[in-house]
Design an enzyme around this catalytic site. Structure first.
Site, mmCIF file in Angstrom:
data_model
loop_
_atom_site.group_PDB
_atom_site.id
_atom_site.type_symbol
_atom_site.label_atom_id
_atom_site.label_comp_id
_atom_site.label_asym_id
_atom_site.label_seq_id
_atom_site.Cartn_x
_atom_site.Cartn_y
_atom_site.Cartn_z
ATOM 1 N N ASP A 46 0.799 -1.228 0.000
ATOM 2 C CA ASP A 46 0.000 0.000 0.000
ATOM 3 C C ASP A 46 0.834 1.282 0.000
ATOM 4 O O ASP A 46 0.448 2.290 0.590
ATOM 5 C CB ASP A 46 -0.989 0.006 1.181
ATOM 6 C CG ASP A 46 -1.821 -1.254 1.208
ATOM 7 O OD1 ASP A 46 -2.317 -1.628 0.137
ATOM 8 O OD2 ASP A 46 -1.946 -1.863 2.276
ATOM 9 N N HIS A 53 -4.364 -2.544 -6.210
ATOM 10 C CA HIS A 53 -3.579 -1.428 -6.751
ATOM 11 C C HIS A 53 -4.537 -0.387 -7.325
ATOM 12 O O HIS A 53 -5.444 -0.724 -8.078
ATOM 13 C CB HIS A 53 -2.637 -1.914 -7.851
ATOM 14 C CG HIS A 53 -1.506 -2.746 -7.330
ATOM 15 N ND1 HIS A 53 -0.574 -3.358 -8.140
ATOM 16 C CD2 HIS A 53 -1.150 -3.065 -6.072
ATOM 17 C CE1 HIS A 53 0.297 -4.017 -7.392
ATOM 18 N NE2 HIS A 53 -0.038 -3.856 -6.138
HETATM 19 P P1 IMP Z 1 -2.990 -12.613 2.940
HETATM 20 O O1 IMP Z 1 -1.948 -12.212 1.978
HETATM 21 O O2 IMP Z 1 -4.388 -12.265 2.494
HETATM 22 O O3 IMP Z 1 -2.846 -14.041 3.369
HETATM 23 O O4 IMP Z 1 -2.792 -11.738 4.265
HETATM 24 C C1 IMP Z 1 -1.616 -11.861 5.081
HETATM 25 C C2 IMP Z 1 -1.189 -10.491 5.600
HETATM 26 O O5 IMP Z 1 -0.706 -9.697 4.512
HETATM 27 C C3 IMP Z 1 -2.328 -9.675 6.238
HETATM 28 O O6 IMP Z 1 -1.779 -8.876 7.277
HETATM 29 C C4 IMP Z 1 -2.785 -8.788 5.089
HETATM 30 O O7 IMP Z 1 -3.410 -7.613 5.551
HETATM 31 C C5 IMP Z 1 -1.458 -8.492 4.397
HETATM 32 N N1 IMP Z 1 -1.593 -8.191 2.966
HETATM 33 C C6 IMP Z 1 -1.767 -9.046 1.936
HETATM 34 N N2 IMP Z 1 -1.800 -8.414 0.758
HETATM 35 C C7 IMP Z 1 -1.623 -7.120 1.021
HETATM 36 C C8 IMP Z 1 -1.528 -5.955 0.200
HETATM 37 O O8 IMP Z 1 -1.621 -5.989 -1.037
HETATM 38 N N3 IMP Z 1 -1.337 -4.774 0.842
HETATM 39 C C9 IMP Z 1 -1.215 -4.716 2.195
HETATM 40 N N4 IMP Z 1 -1.291 -5.764 3.007
HETATM 41 C C10 IMP Z 1 -1.490 -6.963 2.416
HETATM 42 MG MG MG Z 2 -2.823 -2.105 -1.885
#
Ligand code: IMP
Ligand code: MG
Length: 333
Positions: A13, A43
């Site tokens: 982010d 994105h």
């Molecule tokens: P997952 O990738 O959905 O399994 O989530 C695992 C961790 O990564 C969590 O804390 C999510 O909030 C974080 N996370 C996954 N993808 C993103 C992203 O694109 N931006 C920010 N945090 C992410």
């Molecule tokens: Mg994002």
């Protein structure tokens, strides 16, 4: 001929979408290849007053001549990808690798019900972790097995490498962030695979010797969603009063916030082999820099901040975001 990898030096982010869309147009690239985990990413691209929230299609779609690819390392949600292809109108210049693994409803259900994933890790609930687990167990469905995707199947490594062979420029679009990498984040508060520069190359089938630059995107302050440590974290109220309150593209959750972290940035530079920094949201820290397009127009404090980043991290700040718009940006390359 150049191959530029764009990665996130914090927790995701940081505004990669804006940087990737700008580079895709400014550098007239032939190919943008999406790397990363899958549709857990969100994105944002703002173009001609319209905001696109993309979770599958590469942000470089704003260059109408460039081919948009999804590399074999990436997990695909077929409904979502079909919807985004229509929204961005790229069906005649889009390719998905037959070896992408497919997220199925059972993966989403498990991601949203497993108590560790839901309550401790606090995942995005998009099914990516359980799908990667099935992929490793060699039981995942592949893109080649999905009729709706048949017409888009393409040999992504071959197309990306051919573009380089032909002397063209390509972009590799990383997702998530260095400190939610399965290897380099604070386990278990991490996503389900490595998301650093080397992994992004592997996701799309580009070898390390072909990479020209690694652009590390850093935001002017740090945010994080989900569980895990965040040094210097401020309260949600304080974040609001500073204008640092942000809400997840995928989940809508308010992101946790902290000031810019030089230690994290230095470590991210090391792990990614970053050659330059794209600094985003400078206008949130220094409102008078909003919409500024040349370095000389920036205020004294904003310039001091940029110089300190360069002194501490020891690579140039080459791109500076000064607003959400596609061209609200200073290009110092
Ligand atoms: P997952 O990738 O959905 O399994 O989530 C695992 C961790 O990564 C969590 O804390 C999510 O909030 C974080 N996370 C996954 N993808 C993103 C992203 O694109 N931006 C920010 N945090 C992410
Ligand atoms: Mg994002």
């Amino acid at each position: 001929m150049s191959c530029t990898v764009v990665v996130d030096g914090f927790y995701g982010d940081t505004g990669k979408g804006k940087i990737i869309s700008f580079l895709a147009v400014a550098d007239d690239v032939a190919v943008v290849a999406r790397a990363g985990v899958g549709p857990n990413a969100g994105h944002t691209v703002v173009k001609d007053g319209r905001a696109y929230k993309l979770r599958m299609v590469p942000c470089g779609f704003v260059n109408p001549k460039a081919k948009m690819l999804i590399g074999p390392g990436v997990l695909v949600n077929p409904e979502l990808v079909v919807k985004e292809i229509a929204e961005t109108n790229i069906s005649d210049r889009f390719g998905i690798d037959p070896q992408c693994a497919i997220i199925e409803p059972k993966h989403i259900q498990l991601d949203q019900s497993d108590s560790n994933l839901k309550n401790i890790v606090k995942t995005t609930g998009t099914g990516t972790g359980p799908c990667n687990a099935d992929r490793v167990m060699r039981v995942a469905k592949m893109a080649r097995d999905v009729p709706e995707l048949k017409k888009y199947l393409a040999d992504v490594p071959a197309i990306a490498n051919k573009a380089l062979d032909d002397g063209r420029d390509i972009l590799i679009e990383g997702t998530q962030g260095t400190f939610i990498s399965l290897y380099y984040g604070h386990y278990p508060f991490v996503t389900s695979k490595d998301v650093c520069a080397a992994a992004a190359c592997s996701d799309v089938g580009i070898g390390p010797t072909r990479v020209t630059d690694v652009v590390m995107v850093l935001k002017s302050y740090v945010t994080r969603v989900g569980g895990g440590q965040l040094d210097g974290e401020i309260s949600q109220e304080e974040a609001k009063s500073r204008g640092w309150d942000e809400y997840g593209t995928v989940t809508g959750r308010q992101r946790r916030a902290a000031p810019f972290d030089y230690n994290l940035a230095r470590r991210a530079k090391m792990i990614n082999g970053a050659t330059m920094i794209a600094l985003t949201k400078l206008d949130v820290l220094f409102p008078e820099s909003k919409g500024v397009k040349t370095y000389s127009e920036l205020g004294v404090e904003a310039k001091k901040f940029i110089r300190k980043i360069e002194d501490e991290i020891k690579i140039p700040v080459a791109l500076i975001g000064t607003g959400p718009g596609f061209d609200e940006l200073i290009d110092l390359r």
